[in-house]
Enzyme design. Structure first.
Site, PDB file in Angstrom:
ATOM      1  CG  ASN A 112      -1.925   1.074   1.223  1.00 53.59           C
ATOM      2  OD1 ASN A 112      -1.570   2.249   1.186  1.00 53.59           O
ATOM      3  ND2 ASN A 112      -3.190   0.718   1.286  1.00 53.59           N
ATOM      4  CG  HIS A 156      -5.951  -0.086  -1.828  1.00 52.26           C
ATOM      5  ND1 HIS A 156      -7.207  -0.572  -1.565  1.00 52.26           N
ATOM      6  CD2 HIS A 156      -5.949   1.178  -1.342  1.00 52.26           C
ATOM      7  CE1 HIS A 156      -7.929   0.332  -0.953  1.00 52.26           C
ATOM      8  NE2 HIS A 156      -7.187   1.415  -0.812  1.00 52.26           N
ATOM      9  CD  GLU A 185      -4.884  -6.010  -2.228  1.00 47.58           C
ATOM     10  OE1 GLU A 185      -5.250  -6.665  -1.242  1.00 47.58           O
ATOM     11  OE2 GLU A 185      -4.880  -4.759  -2.244  1.00 47.58           O
ATOM     12  CB  SER A 233     -10.088  -9.462   3.110  1.00 44.01           C
ATOM     13  OG  SER A 233     -11.149  -9.718   2.229  1.00 44.01           O
ATOM     14  CB  CYS A 281     -10.870  -2.892  -0.805  1.00 40.50           C
ATOM     15  SG  CYS A 281     -10.021  -2.188  -2.246  1.00 40.50           S
ATOM     16  CB  CYS A 325      -7.746  -4.777  -4.486  1.00 39.18           C
ATOM     17  SG  CYS A 325      -6.876  -3.243  -4.066  1.00 39.18           S
ATOM     18  CG  ASP A 348      -6.081   2.262   2.852  1.00 45.91           C
ATOM     19  OD1 ASP A 348      -5.475   2.851   1.942  1.00 45.91           O
ATOM     20  OD2 ASP A 348      -6.186   1.022   2.913  1.00 45.91           O
TER      21      ASP A 348
END
Length: 148
Positions: free
Chosen positions: A42, A53, A55, A80, A82, A85, A145
């Site tokens: 991130n 982010h 990912e 996990s 979002c 992503c 975020d």
């Protein structure tokens, strides 16, 4: 069967790198045929980005792939993914996501599974502790975020 530990450990290293630079401790790696081909963490704080982010950073750092490579790839994330992503994973046809933890935040896992993606939750104690410590220390940054 693919052993997840070294790949999740690489994602954790990315998360630590992000936190050490003043950012949010979430990391991700993309694995193809048993090899890490992309890494990210991130970087919303570091780059003043609305979308960087872990990912997304990982996919950006991976570069362009052909569809068949994305379909064979596994996306690892310490947290996990979002909606954004998860959407990127769906867009590119990534069929397998391995999640370090979803206790502190749970993305749209049910929806992603419903779209045919294999989602594995490891409930890794290190990932959980890293996020719990960050959320306690920086609640305003965390809420920013996740869009709250």
């Amino acid at each position: 069967m693919l052993q997840h530990t070294p790949f999740m450990q690489a994602a954790i290293e990315e998360a630590r790198k992000g936190r050490a630079a003043g950012g949010i401790p979430i990391g991700s790696v993309l694995v193809l045929d048993g090899k890490i081909i992309g890494r990210g963490h991130n970087q919303r704080v570091q780059q003043g980005s609305a979308i960087r982010h872990a990912e997304m950073d990982c996919l950006e750092n991976t570069g362009r792939l052909v569809a068949s490579d994305y379909q064979r790839a596994i996306l690892y994330s310490t947290l996990s993914p979002c909606d954004m992503c998860s959407g990127a994973a769906l867009l590119y046809g990534i069929g397998h996501i391995v999640v370090g933890e979803n206790k502190t935040f749970q993305g749209p896992e049910t929806y992603v599974k419903g779209r045919g993606v294999k989602v594995e939750i490891l409930n890794d104690p290190e990932c959980i502790a890293m996020m719990e410590e960050f959320i306690a220390a920086e609640p305003a940054l965390w809420n920013e975020d996740i869009g709250e």
